[in-house]
Design a protein around this motif. Structure first.
Motif, PDB file in Angstrom:
ATOM      1  N   LYS A 278       5.184   9.595  -7.749  1.00 12.35           N
ATOM      2  CA  LYS A 278       5.844   8.220  -7.778  1.00 12.35           C
ATOM      3  C   LYS A 278       4.759   7.093  -7.528  1.00 12.35           C
ATOM      4  O   LYS A 278       4.187   6.818  -6.859  1.00 12.35           O
ATOM      5  CB  LYS A 278       6.981   7.978  -7.109  1.00 12.35           C
ATOM      6  CG  LYS A 278       7.720   6.591  -7.331  1.00 12.35           C
ATOM      7  CD  LYS A 278       8.856   6.302  -6.101  1.00 12.35           C
ATOM      8  CE  LYS A 278       9.414   5.094  -6.478  1.00 12.35           C
ATOM      9  NZ  LYS A 278      10.705   4.818  -5.259  1.00 12.35           N
ATOM     10  N   GLU A 279       4.818   6.183  -8.760  1.00 13.46           N
ATOM     11  CA  GLU A 279       3.807   4.995  -8.594  1.00 13.46           C
ATOM     12  C   GLU A 279       4.632   3.765  -7.895  1.00 13.46           C
ATOM     13  O   GLU A 279       5.603   3.415  -8.204  1.00 13.46           O
ATOM     14  CB  GLU A 279       3.366   4.518  -9.946  1.00 13.46           C
ATOM     15  CG  GLU A 279       2.277   5.465 -10.591  1.00 13.46           C
ATOM     16  CD  GLU A 279       1.284   4.940 -11.404  1.00 13.46           C
ATOM     17  OE1 GLU A 279       1.697   3.823 -12.086  1.00 13.46           O
ATOM     18  OE2 GLU A 279       0.131   5.341 -11.613  1.00 13.46           O
ATOM     19  N   ASN A 280       3.809   2.896  -7.193  1.00 11.47           N
ATOM     20  CA  ASN A 280       4.202   1.817  -6.310  1.00 11.47           C
ATOM     21  C   ASN A 280       2.955   0.693  -6.365  1.00 11.47           C
ATOM     22  O   ASN A 280       1.792   1.185  -6.676  1.00 11.47           O
ATOM     23  CB  ASN A 280       4.444   1.980  -4.900  1.00 11.47           C
ATOM     24  CG  ASN A 280       5.403   2.910  -4.635  1.00 11.47           C
ATOM     25  OD1 ASN A 280       6.670   2.970  -4.661  1.00 11.47           O
ATOM     26  ND2 ASN A 280       5.060   4.490  -4.439  1.00 11.47           N
ATOM     27  N   ARG A 281       3.236  -0.374  -6.207  1.00  9.37           N
ATOM     28  CA  ARG A 281       2.396  -1.365  -6.532  1.00  9.37           C
ATOM     29  C   ARG A 281       2.356  -2.691  -5.461  1.00  9.37           C
ATOM     30  O   ARG A 281       3.394  -2.908  -4.989  1.00  9.37           O
ATOM     31  CB  ARG A 281       2.629  -2.039  -7.819  1.00  9.37           C
ATOM     32  CG  ARG A 281       1.464  -3.170  -8.480  1.00  9.37           C
ATOM     33  CD  ARG A 281       1.939  -3.751  -9.883  1.00  9.37           C
ATOM     34  NE  ARG A 281       1.549  -2.685 -10.689  1.00  9.37           N
ATOM     35  CZ  ARG A 281       0.922  -2.558 -11.908  1.00  9.37           C
ATOM     36  NH1 ARG A 281      -0.190  -3.601 -11.906  1.00  9.37           N
ATOM     37  NH2 ARG A 281       1.012  -1.750 -12.602  1.00  9.37           N
ATOM     38  N   ILE A 282       1.224  -2.816  -4.955  1.00  7.94           N
ATOM     39  CA  ILE A 282       0.944  -4.046  -4.028  1.00  7.94           C
ATOM     40  C   ILE A 282       0.417  -5.004  -4.866  1.00  7.94           C
ATOM     41  O   ILE A 282      -0.592  -4.800  -5.293  1.00  7.94           O
ATOM     42  CB  ILE A 282       0.331  -3.682  -2.664  1.00  7.94           C
ATOM     43  CG1 ILE A 282       1.026  -2.421  -1.941  1.00  7.94           C
ATOM     44  CG2 ILE A 282       0.217  -4.770  -1.844  1.00  7.94           C
ATOM     45  CD1 ILE A 282       0.185  -1.919  -1.054  1.00  7.94           C
ATOM     46  N   VAL A 283       0.980  -6.241  -4.744  1.00  2.12           N
ATOM     47  CA  VAL A 283       0.313  -7.461  -5.593  1.00  2.12           C
ATOM     48  C   VAL A 283      -0.072  -8.545  -4.414  1.00  2.12           C
ATOM     49  O   VAL A 283       0.702  -8.822  -3.737  1.00  2.12           O
ATOM     50  CB  VAL A 283       1.031  -7.895  -6.544  1.00  2.12           C
ATOM     51  CG1 VAL A 283       0.594  -9.207  -7.550  1.00  2.12           C
ATOM     52  CG2 VAL A 283       1.680  -6.868  -7.742  1.00  2.12           C
ATOM     53  N   LEU A 284      -1.238  -8.982  -4.432  1.00  2.00           N
ATOM     54  CA  LEU A 284      -1.954  -9.924  -3.649  1.00  2.00           C
ATOM     55  C   LEU A 284      -2.331 -11.052  -4.624  1.00  2.00           C
ATOM     56  O   LEU A 284      -3.003 -10.877  -5.566  1.00  2.00           O
ATOM     57  CB  LEU A 284      -2.709  -9.626  -2.682  1.00  2.00           C
ATOM     58  CG  LEU A 284      -3.309 -10.563  -1.776  1.00  2.00           C
ATOM     59  CD1 LEU A 284      -3.846 -10.057  -0.129  1.00  2.00           C
ATOM     60  CD2 LEU A 284      -4.603 -11.540  -2.287  1.00  2.00           C
ATOM     61  N   LYS A 285      -2.157 -12.353  -4.182  1.00  2.00           N
ATOM     62  CA  LYS A 285      -2.344 -13.638  -5.046  1.00  2.00           C
ATOM     63  C   LYS A 285      -3.007 -14.564  -3.812  1.00  2.00           C
ATOM     64  O   LYS A 285      -2.263 -14.819  -2.997  1.00  2.00           O
ATOM     65  CB  LYS A 285      -1.475 -14.123  -5.754  1.00  2.00           C
ATOM     66  CG  LYS A 285      -1.870 -15.370  -6.656  1.00  2.00           C
ATOM     67  CD  LYS A 285      -0.868 -16.006  -7.305  1.00  2.00           C
ATOM     68  CE  LYS A 285       0.000 -16.727  -6.671  1.00  2.00           C
ATOM     69  NZ  LYS A 285       0.953 -17.478  -7.121  1.00  2.00           N
ATOM     70  N   CYS A 286      -4.023 -15.229  -4.207  1.00  2.00           N
ATOM     71  CA  CYS A 286      -4.611 -16.473  -3.138  1.00  2.00           C
ATOM     72  C   CYS A 286      -4.812 -17.310  -3.924  1.00  2.00           C
ATOM     73  O   CYS A 286      -5.860 -17.207  -5.166  1.00  2.00           O
ATOM     74  CB  CYS A 286      -5.932 -15.973  -2.453  1.00  2.00           C
ATOM     75  SG  CYS A 286      -6.611 -17.230  -1.376  1.00  2.00           S
ATOM     76  N   ASP A 287      -4.163 -18.430  -3.792  1.00  2.00           N
ATOM     77  CA  ASP A 287      -4.119 -19.615  -4.843  1.00  2.00           C
ATOM     78  C   ASP A 287      -5.383 -20.127  -4.802  1.00  2.00           C
ATOM     79  O   ASP A 287      -5.740 -21.107  -5.457  1.00  2.00           O
ATOM     80  CB  ASP A 287      -3.213 -20.828  -4.542  1.00  2.00           C
ATOM     81  CG  ASP A 287      -1.766 -20.205  -4.755  1.00  2.00           C
ATOM     82  OD1 ASP A 287      -1.683 -19.247  -5.740  1.00  2.00           O
ATOM     83  OD2 ASP A 287      -0.790 -20.509  -3.916  1.00  2.00           O
TER      84      ASP A 287
END
Length: 339
Positions: A278-287
């Motif tokens: 099963k695939e999972n995803r972590i998303v990081l954004k730095c403005d």
């Protein structure tokens, strides 16, 4: 007793950002800047890491931590820190130099904290992954998807890295077998969830490939990146396929990768699969972009090192921290969001 931190490469973009952050968070710190230039600035020390004689200038200072923000291919700073029992963190080593440095000291008796923090954005990806509660033994695959904006700030070290390495093959891992590739090859489409836009990503070398496979024993590891400009992504892929980079000198390649904007969003995503596939995803954004994120991560590592809760020895940056506490510290920076 005051705490003294030496930032080697402290006149560059990342070094300056680290300096400013540390000074604001703890005005009592004494911060020295190691630079090859001779000047009269009171906290600057003339130091050429390729000239061992210049290290004599450090002996008049009682240094607690050395932060390396410049290329040290011969590991002169690393060996100096170990010899003089000074805590050390490096954020600049590409995969091949990280492997070489780690192999050279992993069997040594270490009487300070030696931290390899050269993974993507200060080596924070493993901490983000483990903050979900999953264990390395339960992970079958990790894929890093990196978004890079040509409008972001970029220091000269980024251009140097690409100029040195764009033509060189590197390895990703498939079922624990090293597979050779080069930058910008084997493109595929993916949707970046920070803006829900589909982009073509292609192979990219980051030290996390080594860290996730060789240190964390995850069998399938790959990294791919894209640029905000589809034209730039396509041109670089074409140049790699026809061998154009091999025909260029270092200065020409550095010019290609040396553009620097005024700052833009930086984002990367960690796609991982457990034993059920099963695939999972972590998303990081730095403005505030890559320099802000890398510098802030490094500052958190240094603060943890100064806290004296970790025993002396060799670490990769994620091994310093409790992963959930580290993630909480990251998002205390209002420019950083994690989903």
């Amino acid at each position: 007793m005051s705490t003294t931190i030496l930032i080697i490469g402290g006149t560059g973009l990342i070094g300056k950002t680290i300096h400013n952050m540390l000074s604001k968070r703890d005005p009592q710190l004494k911060i020295l800047i190691g630079t090859r230039k001779k000047d009269a600035i009171h906290n600057h020390i003339q130091l050429d890491i390729n000239n061992l004689e210049s290290f004599e200038s450090l002996k008049k200072h009682s240094i607690n931590v050395i932060i390396v923000c410049t290329k040290d291919a011969n590991n002169h700073v690393l060996n100096y820190a170990i010899k003089h029992k000074i805590d050390y963190v490096d954020i600049t080593k590409p995969s091949n130099e990280l492997l070489k440095a780690h192999d050279s000291i992993k069997n040594n008796v270490i009487k300070s904290k030696i931290v390899f923090s050269s993974g993507w954005m200060g080596g924070i990806a493993p901490s983000l992954l483990y903050a979900t509660g999953i264990l390395a033994k339960d992970i079958q695959s990790v894929k890093m998807m990196v978004y890079y904006s040509t409008k972001d700030k970029a220091g000269s070290s980024s251009a140097d890295f690409m100029a040195h390495n764009v033509s060189k093959p590197f390895f990703f891992y498939q079922n624990n077998v090293a597979k050779q590739t080069k930058h910008f090859l084997d493109g595929e489409d993916t949707i970046f969830h920070f803006d829900n836009q589909k982009r073509k990503v292609a192979d990219f070398d980051i030290p996390d490939l080594y860290i996730f496979n060789q240190i964390e024993q995850i069998p399938n590891v790959r990294a791919k990146m894209t640029f905000d400009s589809k034209v730039v992504s396509a041109i670089l892929a074409f140049m790699q396929k026809i061998g154009f980079f091999k025909m260029l000198g270092f200065r020409e390649k550095k010019w290609i990768f040396g553009g620097s904007g005024n700052g833009d969003i930086s984002s990367f995503e960690i796609i991982y699969a457990d034993n059920t596939s099963k695939e999972n995803r972590i998303v990081l954004k730095c403005d505030e972009g890559q320099s802000e994120l890398t510098a802030f991560s490094t500052v958190l590592h240094v603060e943890k090192m100064l806290g004296n809760s970790n025993p002396k020895g060799i670490y990769f940056s994620h091994q310093l921290h409790d992963s959930k506490k580290f993630m909480d510290s990251l998002i205390s920076n209002k420019s950083i969001s994690i989903h």
